[in-house]
Design a protein around this motif. Structure first.
Motif, PDB file in Angstrom:
ATOM      1  N   LEU A  53       0.886  -1.498   0.167  1.00 27.82           N
ATOM      2  CA  LEU A  53       0.110  -0.389   0.414  1.00 27.82           C
ATOM      3  C   LEU A  53       0.760   1.017  -0.156  1.00 27.82           C
ATOM      4  N   ASP A  54       2.180   0.882   0.227  1.00 30.35           N
ATOM      5  CA  ASP A  54       2.786   2.269   0.219  1.00 30.35           C
ATOM      6  C   ASP A  54       3.138   2.380  -1.405  1.00 30.35           C
ATOM      7  N   GLU A  64      -4.715   8.280   1.848  1.00 35.96           N
ATOM      8  CA  GLU A  64      -5.910   8.347   1.057  1.00 35.96           C
ATOM      9  C   GLU A  64      -6.180   8.233   0.142  1.00 35.96           C
ATOM     10  N   TRP A  65      -5.685   6.504  -0.124  1.00 33.34           N
ATOM     11  CA  TRP A  65      -5.567   5.918  -0.604  1.00 33.34           C
ATOM     12  C   TRP A  65      -6.730   5.025  -1.454  1.00 33.34           C
ATOM     13  N   LEU A  69      -6.782   1.844  -5.013  1.00 36.02           N
ATOM     14  CA  LEU A  69      -7.194   0.954  -4.875  1.00 36.02           C
ATOM     15  C   LEU A  69      -8.521   0.236  -5.462  1.00 36.02           C
ATOM     16  N   ARG A  70      -9.946   1.003  -5.374  1.00 33.98           N
ATOM     17  CA  ARG A  70     -10.644   0.482  -5.867  1.00 33.98           C
ATOM     18  C   ARG A  70     -10.460   0.681  -6.792  1.00 33.98           C
ATOM     19  N   GLU A  71     -10.350   1.506  -8.061  1.00 30.14           N
ATOM     20  CA  GLU A  71     -10.036   1.879  -9.508  1.00 30.14           C
ATOM     21  C   GLU A  71      -9.289   0.988  -9.773  1.00 30.14           C
ATOM     22  N   GLN A  72      -7.799   1.363  -9.124  1.00 28.28           N
ATOM     23  CA  GLN A  72      -6.775   0.267  -9.886  1.00 28.28           C
ATOM     24  C   GLN A  72      -6.594  -1.009  -9.966  1.00 28.28           C
TER      25      GLN A  72
END
Length: 209
Positions: A53-54, A64-65, A69-72
């Protein structure tokens, strides 16, 4: 068969959770040993892909990632497609070129907040590294050296704030305790008695009923 091989076997027997993928989160405090556990589990799983996640966070967006994460990653995998994400370069302070994530049988998602509320619906299992924040942060500071001291000062505040509002440990399926040799695997607070598919813990090792 060692404990990591048994854990890998157990995870492979879980039902897919995100399209054809068993998404397994490795969460815990910064410096708790998540990356090492993920690397060892990946090897036991035959080089299963690991998403750090880094690579999705930035200096300005430590937590705020979720949208990236959801889109990609999550949405493509849920459709049965390969995912592609652009890892963040922490030295150049910008996102790099695309990196592919295959829709493998098991995909490990490693990082602080990997078990957050927005991600849990996509998870097959949530592992939590059972090491307290202060001990973890001391390890992390020692690993990164004095040149990262100011970053760590800000990080510990941000991490504390994140877990206060969106805790992961209460939902963990397995608590992982690092030992002198190997790991101890303990039932997590999120284990539901009588679930159709659960990982039980016998002799300190995970196995699937």
């Amino acid at each position: 068969m060692n404990d990591l091989d048994r854990a890998a076997h157990a995870l492979l027997r879980l039902p897919p959770s995100c399209g054809p993928v068993r998404l397994v989160a490795v969460d815990g405090h910064a410096g708790s040993g998540k990356s090492t556990l993920a690397a060892r589990l990946s090897a036991a799983l035959g080089d299963a892909p690991v998403l750090h996640l880094d690579d999705l966070a930035t200096h300005e967006e430590l937590f705020e990632w979720t949208g990236r994460l959801r889109e990609q990653v999550l949405d493509p995998l849920a459709r049965g497609e390969h995912a592609s994400y652009r890892p963040y370069d922490w030295h150049r302070r910008r996102f790099g070129g695309a990196r592919e994530l295959p829709a493998a049988p098991v995909l490990l998602v490693e990082g602080v907040g990997a078990g957050r509320a927005a991600v849990r619906p996509f998870l097959a299992w949530l592992l939590w590294m059972e090491r307290g924040p202060e001990e973890s942060w001391v390890r992390g500071r020692h690993r990164d050296g004095p040149e990262q001291a100011s970053f760590w000062d800000g990080w510990t505040v941000a991490e504390t704030r994140h877990f206060a509002g969106d805790p992961s440990r209460p939902f963990a399926d397995t608590l992982v305790q690092e030992c002198d040799e190997g790991y101890e695997w303990l039932p997590g607070p999120g284990v539901t008695a009588g679930a159709d598919h659960i990982i039980t813990h016998r002799d300190g090792v995970m196995s699937v009923n």
